[in-house]
Design a protein around this motif. Structure first.
Motif: not given
Ligand SMILES: [Mg+2]
Length: 220
Positions: A31, A36-39
């Motif tokens: 992600d 935003d790298g939160d998946f």
């Molecule tokens: Mg995300």
């Protein structure tokens, strides 16, 4: 005609929890390439609660169990994934209302109901580089099969999800956070599609279905 019992579906969900929890960092890293790298963390946070609650959750019927899981998703899965997971489980549960086992036609209808709900909720369509690019062809493939061999169905839908990773890789995302970075989202896999493919591939391993993955994200 094969049927799935409530216990079968509970077991598949438990395997799914393990897959999501084990891939928390990997899914977030994917992600992070365009989003935003939160998946991974968003999903794992909710699926840890599902895993913990599953033994004592309402099991009066498949629909009731899936509705409870839907509520956990809405409450505990973070970001844009919460409403999508919540809607998917809720709509699948509605198609299995009051049932303690489901036949293949019902199972196919559950997938169809889930994806229609997700489309209505998220406003995405096919080709927008979202998990729908896996779910829609999975549903179509299920509709072309008679379900007499569920292992064959699992192999077929895993192949569809696997191929969706590479088929959508070059697309620019039009929905979700990844759409805000525009061109940066091309040549990166969609984390949602990878997530579905990874879950299905793990089901293959668990249920003894031979499948050789093609996409790098599965064959790692
Ligand atoms: Mg995300």
């Amino acid at each position: 005609m094969s049927t799935l019992t409530l216990a079968d579906i509970e077991k598949a969900i438990d395997i799914t929890c393990d897959t999501v929890i084990r891939n928390e960092k990997y899914f977030s890293d994917l992600d992070g390439l365009a989003g935003d790298g939160d998946f991974g963390t968003s999903l794992a946070t909710g699926f840890k609660v599902i895993k913990a609650d599953l033994p004592t959750i309402d099991k009066s019927a498949i629909g009731a169990m899936l509705l409870k899981i839907s509520m956990i998703c809405s409450k505990h899965v973070g970001g844009s994934s919460g409403p999508i997971c919540g809607t998917g489980f809720m709509r699948a549960g509605m198609a299995a209302k009051g049932m303690t086992e489901v036949d293949y036609a019902t199972l196919t209808a559950m997938v169809g109901s889930a994806l229609e709900g997700i489309m209505a909720r998220g406003g995405a369509k096919r080709g927008d580089k979202t998990l729908l690019d896996a779910l829609i062809p999975i549903h179509e493939t299920m509709q072309t099969m008679d379900g007499s061999d569920l292992k064959a169905v699992l192999a077929a839908v895993t192949k569809v999800a696997d191929e969706a990773i590479d088929e959508t890789r070059s697309l620019v995302a039009h929905r979700g956070r990844a759409s805000q970075v525009g061109e940066r989202s091309s040549n990166t896999p969609d984390p949602g599609i990878v997530g579905i493919a990874t879950i299905l591939y793990d089901w293959c391993k668990h249920y003894g279905v031979d499948y050789t993955p093609k996409a790098a994200e599965l064959a790692r």
